[in-house]
Design an enzyme around this catalytic site. Structure first.
Site, PDB file in Angstrom:
ATOM      1  N   ARG A  36      61.601  42.006-121.763  1.00 50.65           N
ATOM      2  CA  ARG A  36      61.826  43.392-122.187  1.00 50.65           C
ATOM      3  C   ARG A  36      61.943  43.522-123.710  1.00 50.65           C
ATOM      4  O   ARG A  36      62.098  44.613-124.236  1.00 50.65           O
ATOM      5  CB  ARG A  36      63.090  43.942-121.529  1.00 50.65           C
ATOM      6  CG  ARG A  36      63.042  43.949-120.002  1.00 50.65           C
ATOM      7  CD  ARG A  36      64.331  44.497-119.421  1.00 50.65           C
ATOM      8  NE  ARG A  36      64.338  44.459-117.970  1.00 50.65           N
ATOM      9  CZ  ARG A  36      64.708  43.404-117.257  1.00 50.65           C
ATOM     10  NH1 ARG A  36      65.126  42.308-117.876  1.00 50.65           N
ATOM     11  NH2 ARG A  36      64.693  43.431-115.938  1.00 50.65           N
ATOM     12  N   LYS A 166      73.266  24.459-103.124  1.00 52.98           N
ATOM     13  CA  LYS A 166      74.686  24.842-103.077  1.00 52.98           C
ATOM     14  C   LYS A 166      74.859  26.358-103.065  1.00 52.98           C
ATOM     15  O   LYS A 166      75.896  26.863-102.630  1.00 52.98           O
ATOM     16  CB  LYS A 166      75.460  24.206-104.229  1.00 52.98           C
ATOM     17  CG  LYS A 166      74.941  24.502-105.621  1.00 52.98           C
ATOM     18  CD  LYS A 166      75.438  25.812-106.203  1.00 52.98           C
ATOM     19  CE  LYS A 166      74.757  26.113-107.512  1.00 52.98           C
ATOM     20  NZ  LYS A 166      75.145  27.399-108.102  1.00 52.98           N
ATOM     21  N   ASN A 231      76.721  34.220-105.718  1.00 53.53           N
ATOM     22  CA  ASN A 231      76.422  33.895-104.329  1.00 53.53           C
ATOM     23  C   ASN A 231      77.679  33.948-103.460  1.00 53.53           C
ATOM     24  O   ASN A 231      77.643  34.448-102.333  1.00 53.53           O
ATOM     25  CB  ASN A 231      75.751  32.522-104.253  1.00 53.53           C
ATOM     26  CG  ASN A 231      74.416  32.520-104.957  1.00 53.53           C
ATOM     27  OD1 ASN A 231      73.436  33.061-104.475  1.00 53.53           O
ATOM     28  ND2 ASN A 231      74.375  31.926-106.149  1.00 53.53           N
TER      29      ASN A 231
END
Length: 314
Positions: A36, A166, A231
C-alpha cells in the site's frame, strides 16, 4: 566485529515493523516496503543484502512472482518470517521462495516472538534456519542484540513447520480456556499436540529435534499462553459463542491458523496422517460442531498407551 547489512523488510504490519526496528537498532540500513506504500518493489530490493518477507501467507506466492520480475540479485538472502501453508499447493513460504529463487540463499526465522513484547523491548529469542551457513551467520549478526537472542539451525523445514502447526493448536487451546476447562485440560491438550505436530513435520521432511526447540515447543508455549496470540483469540472467541467472521473482524489482522487448519486437514486426508486435534479444530471452524462437541470428540477417542503416539514418525 558485528556485521551489518542493507535490509529491506517486506510488510509493514506489527511483526514487520518490529523486525525492521531490531535491525535498525543494530546499525543496519533498513527500509520497509508495503503493497500500500508509495515505493516500488524493484527499487526497494535492488541493493538489499537481506530481504525479509513478513507478509500474510495468502500473499507469498504473488510476492515471489513480483520479486522475480524485479530481478532480485542471486546474492540477496531471502528471509521468511511468515507462518502458514499455501492453500493451493500446501507449500510453506520458504518452499515457495526456494522454488522461485533456486540460486538465492533462503532463511527461515521462527520462534516464540510475540510482536508486542518485542516492540516493548522485552527479552526474546528466535531461530534462523537454513542450509546456507554463510547466510545464517549474516542474519544472526544483523538481528542479535541484548534483548533479542538469535540461534541457528540447519533444519529450515522443521523451524518453519513448528511455527506453522502451533497456530492450529493455539486455536484449540483458546477454546479450552474460553470454556474454562482448567489447567489440567490445557496441559494435556498442549502435550498431546506435540506428537501430532511431529507426525506432520517428519512426514514433510523435518527433523524431530527441531520441534523440541524454540521454533517448536517454544513457539507453541508462547502462542498458547495469553491473549497476545491472534490464533488463541480465535479459539477463545468461538468458545464464547462468537461467529468466526465476527472474531476475524475484531482482530483486524490475519490469524494464520485458520487457513493452516483447512490446508493441513486436506493434506492429512490425502496422505493418511492422523491429526485428531487439527480435525476437531477444522470442524469447529467450519461450524459443523460446537466447541463443547470438539472437546468431547477428543476425550472420547479410543484408549491406548501414550507412547504409541510419541513414537509415531509418519
Amino acid at each position: 566485529m558485528k556485521q551489518t547489512a542493507r535490509v529491506t523488510v517486506l510488510g509493514a504490519g506489527a511483526w514487520g515493523t518490529a523486525l525492521a526496528r531490531l535491525a535498525l537498532t543494530n546499525g543496519n540500513q533498513v527500509q520497509i516496503w508495503s503493497r500500500r506504500g508509495p515505493s516500488d518493489l524493484a527499487t526497494a530490493v535492488a541493493d538489499a543484502d537481506i530481504v525479509m518477507s513478513v507478509i500474510s501467507m495468502k500473499g507469498v506466492a504473488a510476492l515471489a512472482g513480483q520479486l522475480q520480475v524485479a530481478n532480485l540479485k542471486p546474492s540477496t538472502i531471502l528471509v521468511t518470517a511468515t507462518k502458514g501453508l499455501d492453500p493451493e499447493t500446501t507449500r510453506t513460504p520458504s518452499r515457495i521462495f526456494r522454488d522461485t529463487f533456486p540460486d538465492n540463499p533462503i532463511v527461515v526465522m521462527s520462534g516464540p516472538n510475540l510482536s508486542k513484547e518485542i516492540e516493548a523491548g522485552l527479552p526474546a529469542a528466535t531461530v534462523v534456519a537454513s542450509t546456507d551457513v554463510d547466510a545464517l551467520t549474516l542474519v544472526q549478526q544483523v538481528y542479535s542484540s541484548e534483548t533479542f537472542r538469535v540461534y541457528t539451525s540447519p533444519d529450515p523445514v522443521g523451524a518453519e513447520l513448528g511455527g506453522t502447526l502451533k497456530n492450529v493448536v493455539a486455536i484449540a487451546v483458546g477454546v479450552c480456556d474460553g470454556l474454562k476447562l482448567g489447567s489440567n485440560a490445557k496441559a494435556a491438550l498442549i502435550t498431546r499436540a506435540i506428537p501430532e505436530m511431529l507426525r506432520v513435520g517428519v512426514h514433510m521432511g523435518a527433523q524431530v529435534e527441531t520441534f523440541y526447540g524454540l521454533s517448536g515447543l517454544g513457539d507453541l508455549l508462547a502462542t498458547c499462553d495469553g491473549t497476545l496470540s491472534r490464533n488463541y483469540r480465535v479459539g477463545y472467541g468461538l468458545a464464547q459463542g462468537k461467529k468466526l467472521d465476527q472474531i476475524l473482524d475484531e482482530l483486524g489482522s490475519t490469524a494464520e491458523g485458520v487457513n493452516t487448519t483447512h490446508v493441513l486437514v486436506d493434506m492429512a486426508n490425502r496422505e493418511g496422517i492422523p491429526v485428531p486435534i487439527a480435525r476437531q479444530v477444522h470442524r469447529l471452524l467450519r461450524g459443523v460442531i460446537t466447541p463443547q462437541a470438539a472437546v468431547e470428540g477428543l476425550m472420547e477417542r479410543e484408549l491406548k498407551p501414550e507412547a504409541c503416539d510419541l513414537k509415531a514418525r509418519n
